[in-house]
Structure formats: structure tokens, C-alpha cells
Design an enzyme around this catalytic site. Structure first.
Site, PDB file in Angstrom:
ATOM      1  N   ASP A  56     -10.634  58.434  15.834  1.00 42.70           N
ATOM      2  CA  ASP A  56     -11.162  56.935  15.020  1.00 42.70           C
ATOM      3  C   ASP A  56     -10.322  56.506  14.180  1.00 42.70           C
ATOM      4  O   ASP A  56     -10.128  57.163  12.776  1.00 42.70           O
ATOM      5  CB  ASP A  56     -12.484  57.480  14.533  1.00 42.70           C
ATOM      6  CG  ASP A  56     -13.139  56.603  13.977  1.00 42.70           C
ATOM      7  OD1 ASP A  56     -13.204  55.381  14.246  1.00 42.70           O
ATOM      8  OD2 ASP A  56     -13.904  56.827  12.916  1.00 42.70           O
ATOM      9  N   GLY A 104     -16.393  62.066   7.519  1.00 40.73           N
ATOM     10  CA  GLY A 104     -16.977  62.896   8.121  1.00 40.73           C
ATOM     11  C   GLY A 104     -18.287  62.562   8.937  1.00 40.73           C
ATOM     12  O   GLY A 104     -19.071  63.529   9.641  1.00 40.73           O
ATOM     13  N   CYS A 141     -12.577  50.396  13.820  1.00 41.70           N
ATOM     14  CA  CYS A 141     -13.549  49.311  12.971  1.00 41.70           C
ATOM     15  C   CYS A 141     -12.788  47.966  12.845  1.00 41.70           C
ATOM     16  O   CYS A 141     -12.850  47.645  11.752  1.00 41.70           O
ATOM     17  CB  CYS A 141     -14.254  50.065  11.842  1.00 41.70           C
ATOM     18  SG  CYS A 141     -13.096  50.479  10.810  1.00 41.70           S
ATOM     19  N   LYS A 164     -19.091  60.806  11.647  1.00 45.75           N
ATOM     20  CA  LYS A 164     -19.078  61.148  13.214  1.00 45.75           C
ATOM     21  C   LYS A 164     -18.851  62.671  13.514  1.00 45.75           C
ATOM     22  O   LYS A 164     -19.375  63.087  14.320  1.00 45.75           O
ATOM     23  CB  LYS A 164     -17.767  60.150  13.922  1.00 45.75           C
ATOM     24  CG  LYS A 164     -18.095  58.752  13.670  1.00 45.75           C
ATOM     25  CD  LYS A 164     -17.160  58.290  14.265  1.00 45.75           C
ATOM     26  CE  LYS A 164     -17.071  56.598  14.111  1.00 45.75           C
ATOM     27  NZ  LYS A 164     -16.441  56.390  12.597  1.00 45.75           N
TER      28      LYS A 164
HETATM   29  C1  LIG Z   1     -11.723  55.102  10.237  1.00 51.89           C
HETATM   30  S1  LIG Z   1     -11.484  56.278   9.071  1.00 51.89           S
HETATM   31  C2  LIG Z   1     -12.277  57.672  10.143  1.00 51.89           C
HETATM   32  C3  LIG Z   1     -13.690  57.763   9.794  1.00 51.89           C
HETATM   33  C4  LIG Z   1     -14.196  59.251  10.058  1.00 51.89           C
HETATM   34  N1  LIG Z   1     -14.042  59.335  11.609  1.00 51.89           N
HETATM   35  C5  LIG Z   1     -15.864  59.127  10.088  1.00 51.89           C
HETATM   36  O1  LIG Z   1     -16.563  58.836  10.870  1.00 51.89           O
HETATM   37  O2  LIG Z   1     -16.239  59.445   8.929  1.00 51.89           O
HETATM   38  C6  LIG Z   1      -9.814  56.704   9.334  1.00 51.89           C
HETATM   39  C7  LIG Z   1      -9.315  58.153   8.497  1.00 51.89           C
HETATM   40  O3  LIG Z   1      -8.112  58.503   8.909  1.00 51.89           O
HETATM   41  C8  LIG Z   1      -7.638  59.087   8.054  1.00 51.89           C
HETATM   42  N2  LIG Z   1      -6.067  59.184   8.020  1.00 51.89           N
HETATM   43  C9  LIG Z   1      -5.084  58.334   7.509  1.00 51.89           C
HETATM   44  N3  LIG Z   1      -3.956  58.402   8.230  1.00 51.89           N
HETATM   45  C10 LIG Z   1      -3.978  59.748   8.732  1.00 51.89           C
HETATM   46  C11 LIG Z   1      -3.241  60.576   9.587  1.00 51.89           C
HETATM   47  N4  LIG Z   1      -1.923  60.316   9.641  1.00 51.89           N
HETATM   48  N5  LIG Z   1      -3.532  61.634  10.084  1.00 51.89           N
HETATM   49  C12 LIG Z   1      -5.134  61.849  10.223  1.00 51.89           C
HETATM   50  N6  LIG Z   1      -5.754  61.008   9.493  1.00 51.89           N
HETATM   51  C13 LIG Z   1      -5.451  60.020   8.723  1.00 51.89           C
HETATM   52  C14 LIG Z   1      -8.105  58.071   6.633  1.00 51.89           C
HETATM   53  O4  LIG Z   1      -8.085  59.017   5.572  1.00 51.89           O
HETATM   54  C15 LIG Z   1      -9.259  57.876   7.121  1.00 51.89           C
HETATM   55  O5  LIG Z   1     -10.082  58.836   6.532  1.00 51.89           O
END
Ligand SMILES: C[S@@+](CC[C@H](N)C(=O)[O-])C[C@H]1O[C@@H](n2cnc3c(N)ncnc32)[C@H](O)[C@@H]1O
Length: 455
Positions: A335, A272, A388, A274
Site C-alpha cells: 500500500d 496500520g 490512494c 489495513k
Molecule cells: C499509504 S500509507 C500506508 C497506509 C497503511 N497501509 C494503512 O492502511 O494504515 C504509506 C506508508 O508508507 C510509509 N513509507 C514511506 N516510505 C516507506 C518505505 N521506504 N518503506 C516502507 N514504508 C514506507 C509511510 O510512512 C506511510 O505510512
């Protein structure tokens, strides 16, 4: 391919953690990671059990130094254990690795580290392994020499980087993944504030009063680079007056920030960072998605503390089938979950789990998520795609393929949104924010902003 250098990292944990509690927590975290847990969650839980900020910082430094160098440490320890390092009890293996990291990476005195490791295995109930731990570590200390950085990264990944960026850059990327990242903070935005000190200056003063030294970021207009101290232990962080994340991650949030008053969707929002920055700066409401219950709870906690009241909604939902209205959002941020090869310095255990097939699997999932995200964007709105990862399949190739499938979108120049100071981080055709830990000192992100044609 990657040469041997001295692995000492003097700025990470300058003093030896003599506290048996710190070491016992470190061994538990490392054994838990071997059993499949993620370092960040396990470590955060153990850090909370230590009252003194200095002990938390020591635990953090010890675990991260061990994880970053584990491949190289194991290559040195394994020949010294007759039956093989893999045959040992996980807590004994962890005690050996931690002690080796102390004297080969952190520069702590070897005799202190060896005695502490022997004491730790006794405390952990592995009394019979105390002699082995003592003998193996004393031999390792007597051998001396430096750890081999090449052994810290899966060979297939280094070969991939070498083919793409060249050997010298691949070596630099491995070295960057083994260096601690500087913490970075963005102050909570104060809506409607005019005149007086900027929130960044207020935060810098508040940090300084708690011994956390900072300097203004050179690329993010509102960020502070932490040069000394642990901002995660400050009142400003505990009380939601700042967000801690990498500067490149903060730039991704900036790319998705606009004056559009329509709602924003953050489709993969947990944990969370961003989303919090967006909610503080957005004109409209923010809808944040995460499918896993525990991560959705963490996301909700983050936003309850760091987003303005009533501004953000958390939905436990899948970004491949988002339960959201079509054409309803002024901005959609994806993201996306990815291989994470740009953030291995912050997620050091990830390198031991990555397999070559992960990149194609991630790219296929990202394409499905992008296709699900596209219809949510209102006419004249924007889609921001970020990963990332340093891998082209997840970055520029993904972007080009999306633009072929979705001619209703056109790429923006990220430099127009990020400001002149960050323009040097934008490259490629179509242009994207593309950062690298070795070159820029930032996590490796790829991010693009795409505008949907106005109706
Ligand atoms: C790169 S991280 C996001 C970081 C977040 N935007 C932040 O700034 O803190 C990707 C996230 O996507 C989530 N994720 C995985 N599969 C997903 C899905 N099918 N739908 C939505 N989110 C998903 C993961 O749990 C992870 O927290």
C-alpha cells in the site's frame, strides 16, 4: 474552470464552538501545520487534551473546514489586509482563517465568530492584532458572497484532472475533496465464531448505545457507514473492537485477505488500519514494515490493540530493501506511499504541499518498491499493489509497466475477491479496484491483485 458555489457544509459542526479552549487548540494546530507538521498527528494530540467528545468533534470540524477551504479563504482575506495576509503572525492568520471558515463554510453566525476570533488573538498574546482581526473579519462578513471552490485546489492538479476526466468531473472532484468523509468502521473479526449475531451487528448495537448511528455498508461485506456521531470517541474503538478507515481502504485489505496459511507481508503498513484487518482475518502470521521510528511505534500500538495476540510482528525497515526471505509469503501487500490525490478530503493540508514533480517522484519510488516486493511472493501467492491516488502514473501505468518487467505475475480480477456488491468499483484492463470520491463517495484508491505462477 471550476465555478463558484455556496460553500456551506451544514453537517460539519452544526453549532459554533464557543469554547475558547477549542479555538485556542484550533489556532495552535493550524499554526503548527504552517510550520510543517501534519494535520492528523497534531490534531490527534490536541484532541486528546479535550475531555468532552463534543469539544473534540468541534475542534476536528473547525480545523478540517479551515484546511479544506484555506486557499479560497485566503483569496478573500488577502486583499483586506493592507500589508498582506502573509505578513501576519501565524496565530493571527489562523484566527482569521478559522473565523472565516465558521461563517462562510460552517454557517455559524458571523458576529459570534468575529468576537471569538478577537478574544482568541488576545488570549494568544497578540493583543495588538485584535483591532485588525476585528476590522478584517467585519469587512469580510459585510462583503458576504460564496467562496470559490476552484481556489481550494492547486491549479495544476485541477488542470490535470480536467484533462483526464473532463471539466465536469474535475469540478466534482474538487467539490468532493471539500466535503467531509463519512466515518467507516469494520468490526473486529472473531475467529471461529459460528451462529448468533455477526460482529457487525454487535458493533452497530454497541455504537448505538454511545449515540453513534450506522448503517450497513453496501459494498464492503462487513463494514458500517457512520451516519451520526464520532466513532473515534467510543469504547469499541478505544478497546480495539473495531478499525476505522475509509471503505475503499477496507476493500484494499479485503483484496489482500485469503485463506492462504503462509505468512503475509504488509510492506508499508503504518498507521496500520489495513494491517489490523489482515491480522484479524489471516491464517498465517503478519509482518508489518515501516521505516520511520515514530510511525513504527504507532503501527506497533495499533497492532498490539487490534491484532490477535502473537499474530503480527512490526519491523522498522525500508520496503525498497525489505529484510525478508525470498518466496516466503502467501500474500504481499504494498500500500505504497503516494501523492495521495485520492484522499484530499481526509488530508486537506496535503493539497497545499503537493507540487507537480511529486507524482513522478512517487511513481519512481513505487516502481522500486514493487521490484523489491516481487521476489518475496511465494509460488502461487499474490501481490496486492495499492495507492490512494487518482493519477495514472501511480496506478494503471505503474501496473502495466510492472507486468512487463515481471512476467511471472498475472493480474487477477479483483471482483472475484471483493464480491458482487463491490464489482461495480472494478474497471480497466488489467482490471483493478478504482474508486473516486466524487462518483463513489469513497476515497480514491487504485488497487490490483497479481498472482505469481505456481511452481
Ligand atoms: C499509504 S500509507 C500506508 C497506509 C497503511 N497501509 C494503512 O492502511 O494504515 C504509506 C506508508 O508508507 C510509509 N513509507 C514511506 N516510505 C516507506 C518505505 N521506504 N518503506 C516502507 N514504508 C514506507 C509511510 O510512512 C506511510 O505510512
Amino acid at each position: 474552470m471550476v465555478g463558484s458555489v455556496n460553500a456551506r457544509v451544514p453537517d460539519e459542526g452544526a453549532t459554533a464552538p464557543r469554547s475558547p479552549r477549542v479555538r485556542a487548540h484550533a489556532l495552535a494546530v493550524l499554526a503548527g501545520i504552517e510550520a510543517g507538521a501534519w494535520s492528523d498527528r497534531l490534531l490527534a494530540a490536541r484532541e486528546r487534551r479535550l475531555e468532552a467528545p463534543a469539544d473534540r468533534a468541534r475542534l476536528h470540524a473547525l480545523v478540517y473546514a479551515t484546511l479544506r477551504w484555506q486557499g479560497a479563504i485566503d483569496a478573500r482575506l488577502d486583499p483586506l489586509v493592507r500589508a498582506g495576509l502573509g505578513t501576519l503572525d501565524p496565530r493571527v492568520r489562523a484566527a482569521l482563517r478559522v473565523a472565516a471558515a465558521e461563517f462562510l463554510v460552517l454557517g455559524h453566525p458571523a458576529p459570534v465568530a468575529v468576537d471569538a476570533a478577537v478574544h482568541a488573538v488576545r488570549l494568544a498574546g497578540a493583543e495588538r492584532a485584535a483591532g485588525l482581526v476585528n476590522a478584517v473579519l467585519r469587512r469580510l462578513a459585510a462583503e458576504g458572497g460564496a467562496l470559490d471552490p476552484a481556489a481550494t485546489m492547486p491549479a495544476w492538479l485541477t488542470a490535470r484532472w480536467s484533462a483526464r476526466f473532463g471539466e465536469a468531473a474535475a469540478r466534482a472532484l474538487v467539490e468532493a475533496a471539500n466535503r467531509p468523509a463519512r466515518p467507516f468502521a469494520v468490526a473486529r473479526a472473531v475467529p471461529g465464531r459460528t451462529g448468533g449475531a455477526a460482529p457487525r451487528e454487535d458493533l452497530a448495537r454497541e455504537f448505538a448505545a454511545e449515540g453513534v448511528e450506522t448503517e450497513p455498508a453496501t459494498r464492503h461485506p462487513e463494514g458500517l457507514v457512520v451516519t451520526r456521531g464520532a466513532p473515534q470517541s467510543t469504547a469499541a474503538f478505544a478497546e480495539g473492537r473495531c478499525v476505522l478507515l475509509d471503505e475503499a481502504a477496507a476493500l484494499v485489505a479485503l483484496l489482500a485477505t485469503s485463506s492462504d496459511a503462509r505468512p503475509i507481508a504488509d510492506l508499508a503498513a503504518a498507521p496500520g488500519g489495513k494491517a489490523a484487518l489482515l491480522a484479524q482475518r489471516a491464517q498465517g502470521a503478519l509482518v508489518a514494515l515501516e521505516p520511520v521510528a515514530s510511525r513504527a511505534r504507532r503501527l506497533a500500538e495499533t497492532l498490539a490493540l487490534r491484532a490477535p495476540a502473537g499474530r503480527a510482528i512490526v519491523l522498522r525497515a525500508d520496503a525498497e530493501a525489505p529484510p525478508l526471505a525470498a518466496a516466503a509469503f502467501g500474500c504481499v501487500l504494498l500500500d505504497a506511499p503516494c501523492s495521495g490525490t485520492g484522499t484530499l478530503r481526509r488530508r486537506p493540508d496535503k493539497r497545499q504541499r503537493l507540487v507537480p514533480g511529486d507524482i513522478a517522484d512517487c511513481a519512481a519510488r513505487q516502481a522500486r518498491m514493487l521490484d523489491a516486493a516481487a521476489p518475496l511472493v511465494a509460488a502461487g501467492g499474490a501481490l496486492v499493489y495499492a495507492v490512494c491516488s487518482l493519477e495514472p502514473e501511480e496506478g494503471e501505468d505503474q501496473l502495466r509497466a510492472f507486468l512487463v518487467r515481471h512476467p511471472e505475475f498475472a493480474p487477477d480480477d479483483p471482483a472475484d475477491h471483493l464480491g458482487a456488491a463491490a464489482a461495480g468499483l472494478v474497471s480497466g484492463d488489467p482490471p483493478a479496484l478504482a474508486t473516486r470520491p466524487d462518483r463513489d463517495g469513497l476515497d480514491g484508491f487504485f488497487a490490483a491483485r497479481l498472482s505469481r505462477a505456481a511452481a
